[in-house]
Design an enzyme around this catalytic site. Structure first.
Site, PDB file in Angstrom:
ATOM      1  N   THR A  45      10.256  11.626 -10.829  1.00  0.00           N
ATOM      2  CA  THR A  45      11.210  10.534 -10.692  1.00  0.00           C
ATOM      3  C   THR A  45      11.337   9.816 -12.033  1.00  0.00           C
ATOM      4  O   THR A  45      10.338   9.579 -12.718  1.00  0.00           O
ATOM      5  CB  THR A  45      10.760   9.547  -9.596  1.00  0.00           C
ATOM      6  OG1 THR A  45       9.445   9.061  -9.899  1.00  0.00           O
ATOM      7  CG2 THR A  45      10.716  10.225  -8.235  1.00  0.00           C
ATOM      8  N   LEU A  46      12.578   9.470 -12.381  1.00  0.00           N
ATOM      9  CA  LEU A  46      12.861   8.880 -13.704  1.00  0.00           C
ATOM     10  C   LEU A  46      13.451   7.480 -13.568  1.00  0.00           C
ATOM     11  O   LEU A  46      14.195   7.045 -14.451  1.00  0.00           O
ATOM     12  CB  LEU A  46      13.854   9.773 -14.454  1.00  0.00           C
ATOM     13  CG  LEU A  46      13.509  11.259 -14.599  1.00  0.00           C
ATOM     14  CD1 LEU A  46      14.680  12.019 -15.230  1.00  0.00           C
ATOM     15  CD2 LEU A  46      12.257  11.428 -15.452  1.00  0.00           C
ATOM     16  N   GLY A  47      13.180   6.777 -12.490  1.00  0.00           N
ATOM     17  CA  GLY A  47      13.755   5.437 -12.294  1.00  0.00           C
ATOM     18  C   GLY A  47      15.270   5.519 -12.249  1.00  0.00           C
ATOM     19  O   GLY A  47      15.843   6.345 -11.524  1.00  0.00           O
ATOM     20  N   ASN A  57       5.845  10.183 -11.130  1.00  0.00           N
ATOM     21  CA  ASN A  57       6.811   9.570 -12.037  1.00  0.00           C
ATOM     22  C   ASN A  57       6.600  10.198 -13.409  1.00  0.00           C
ATOM     23  O   ASN A  57       5.694  11.010 -13.608  1.00  0.00           O
ATOM     24  CB  ASN A  57       6.730   8.032 -12.027  1.00  0.00           C
ATOM     25  CG  ASN A  57       5.422   7.506 -12.593  1.00  0.00           C
ATOM     26  OD1 ASN A  57       4.768   8.175 -13.392  1.00  0.00           O
ATOM     27  ND2 ASN A  57       5.041   6.307 -12.192  1.00  0.00           N
ATOM     28  N   GLY A  74       0.866  -1.185   0.000  1.00  0.00           N
ATOM     29  CA  GLY A  74       0.000   0.000   0.000  1.00  0.00           C
ATOM     30  C   GLY A  74       0.896   1.226   0.000  1.00  0.00           C
ATOM     31  O   GLY A  74       1.847   1.312   0.791  1.00  0.00           O
ATOM     32  N   LYS A  75       0.598   2.180  -0.884  1.00  0.00           N
ATOM     33  CA  LYS A  75       1.507   3.313  -1.025  1.00  0.00           C
ATOM     34  C   LYS A  75       1.635   4.104   0.280  1.00  0.00           C
ATOM     35  O   LYS A  75       2.723   4.552   0.638  1.00  0.00           O
ATOM     36  CB  LYS A  75       1.046   4.213  -2.176  1.00  0.00           C
ATOM     37  CG  LYS A  75       1.131   3.518  -3.530  1.00  0.00           C
ATOM     38  CD  LYS A  75       0.805   4.424  -4.674  1.00  0.00           C
ATOM     39  CE  LYS A  75       0.598   3.630  -5.958  1.00  0.00           C
ATOM     40  NZ  LYS A  75       1.735   2.790  -6.350  1.00  0.00           N
ATOM     41  N   GLY A  76       0.537   4.288   0.992  1.00  0.00           N
ATOM     42  CA  GLY A  76       0.602   5.039   2.242  1.00  0.00           C
ATOM     43  C   GLY A  76       1.455   4.323   3.270  1.00  0.00           C
ATOM     44  O   GLY A  76       2.359   4.911   3.883  1.00  0.00           O
ATOM     45  N   ASP A  93       7.682   4.694  -3.495  1.00  0.00           N
ATOM     46  CA  ASP A  93       7.219   4.952  -2.122  1.00  0.00           C
ATOM     47  C   ASP A  93       8.410   5.180  -1.194  1.00  0.00           C
ATOM     48  O   ASP A  93       8.360   6.043  -0.305  1.00  0.00           O
ATOM     49  CB  ASP A  93       6.387   3.772  -1.610  1.00  0.00           C
ATOM     50  CG  ASP A  93       5.146   3.568  -2.443  1.00  0.00           C
ATOM     51  OD1 ASP A  93       4.607   4.561  -2.967  1.00  0.00           O
ATOM     52  OD2 ASP A  93       4.703   2.414  -2.578  1.00  0.00           O
TER      53      ASP A  93
HETATM   54  O1  RIB Z   1       3.725   1.454  -4.878  1.00  0.00           O
HETATM   55  C1  RIB Z   1       3.691   0.085  -4.626  1.00  0.00           C
HETATM   56  C2  RIB Z   1       2.401  -0.285  -3.962  1.00  0.00           C
HETATM   57  O2  RIB Z   1       1.353  -0.036  -4.868  1.00  0.00           O
HETATM   58  C3  RIB Z   1       2.289  -1.730  -3.599  1.00  0.00           C
HETATM   59  O3  RIB Z   1       2.771  -2.018  -2.307  1.00  0.00           O
HETATM   60  C4  RIB Z   1       0.808  -2.008  -3.763  1.00  0.00           C
HETATM   61  O4  RIB Z   1       0.160  -2.267  -2.573  1.00  0.00           O
HETATM   62  C5  RIB Z   1       0.241  -0.790  -4.478  1.00  0.00           C
HETATM   63  O5  RIB Z   1      -0.479  -0.013  -3.635  1.00  0.00           O
END
Ligand code: RIB
Length: 300
Positions: free
Chosen positions: A215-217, A179, A37-39, A247
């Site tokens: 962000t460009l990887g 991104n 999850g991003k958060g 993240d």
């Molecule tokens: O940014 C990666 C996340 O995106 C993963 O952990 C997944 O849960 C999605 O939310």
């Protein structure tokens, strides 16, 4: 303090030799589950960077919830703002190819129950750094941006995943982090002008008076403020799994700002952390510790 108002998922991850085309079935070589999850990923990254962190979000009353929160608990993230919903814990179905690239489908579940009223659990105050993403209802994201501004907190909005409805409030964030794909899509939605991406970033910064980071990887990071344009390199690595790298960047970036680092240094530390996050599988399990990021920066 870092306050994250965002999503919490359990990631269901299959490794495949190559990502399938639409309608195609490919054979997987391994399967695992990991907190994501991003958060939640950004909260853990900020904590591993050394910042005190509080997360506001929601999980379901189901068997996925405990695993989704396990590394946050172990990382001393304050989870007092995480509620329980009747919906299921958010899940992400992730395929990772042999080149480290991925495709992800997210089922929000409980994340969709995070409402503006939950901001009371954030205890926002002047000087906090607030991290946001687009995996909870956008009205909650916008309300948090407004609340952060009202109390004098600094807001960092990771504009992922792309949601065109968010274009109208990106400029409310002190720092918008996208991104390259997301930035280009928001650029179209906002009719940004300029013949290339840096010019359009400068146009965004001039129009909003805020900073945009792209962000460009493996090619590093660009940032445009109303006064300057910065280019910051990534570490030279061979990626194993890029899930969660963005993240990790955002969590470390927020922690850097919170500790008073100048913009360029905060970006450099975050870029190094994001690179190191590509060296291990999974989102949260791959987030590097501060000592490893500092060691990598020292020998770069
Ligand atoms: O940014 C990666 C996340 O995106 C993963 O952990 C997944 O849960 C999605 O939310």
């Amino acid at each position: 303090m870092i306050i994250v108002v965002g999503s919490i998922n359990l990631d269901l991850i299959a490794n495949v030799d190559r990502l399938p085309e639409p309608g195609e079935t490919v054979r997987g070589s391994s399967f695992t589950t990991a907190p994501g999850g991003k958060g939640a990923n950004q909260a853990l990254a900020a904590a591993r960077a050394g910042a005190p962190v509080r997360l506001v979000g929601a999980v379901g009353k189901d068997s996925f919830a405990a695993e989704a929160l396990a590394l946050l608990r172990a990382g001393n993230v304050d989870l007092s703002g995480v509620g329980e919903s009747f919906a299921s814990t958010g899940t992400a179905l992730i395929l990772v190819g042999a080149d480290g690239e991925n495709v992800i489908a997210v089922v929000p579940g409980a994340n969709d129950s995070v409402v503006p009223g939950d901001l009371a659990k954030a205890f926002l105050k002047r000087g906090d750094v607030v991290l946001l993403q687009h995996e909870i209802p956008l009205q909650t994201v916008e309300a948090t941006l407004d609340a952060a501004r009202a109390v004098g907190a600094v807001s960092v909005l990771n504009t992922a995943p792309f949601r065109v409805e968010a274009a109208g409030f990106l400029g409310k964030a002190d720092y918008a982090v996208a991104n390259e794909t997301e930035f280009d899509l928001y650029g179209e939605a906002l009719s940004l002008s300029g013949r290339d991406r840096p010019a359009r970033m400068l146009d965004f910064a001039a129009r909003t008076g805020r900073t945009v980071v792209v962000t460009l990887g493996g090619d590093g990071v660009l940032a445009a403020t109303p006064e300057q344009f910065l280019t910051v390199p990534a570490l030279r690595i061979i990626p194993v799994d890029t899930v969660g790298a963005g993240d990790t960047f955002c969590g470390y970036f927020g922690a850097g700002l919170s500790s008073g680092l100048p913009l360029e240094q905060a970006l450099a530390r975050a870029a190094a952390a994001g690179s190191l996050a590509c060296l291990k599988p999974g989102a949260q399990p791959a987030i590097p510790l501060a000592k490893d990021v500092d060691a990598a920066l020292a020998v770069r």
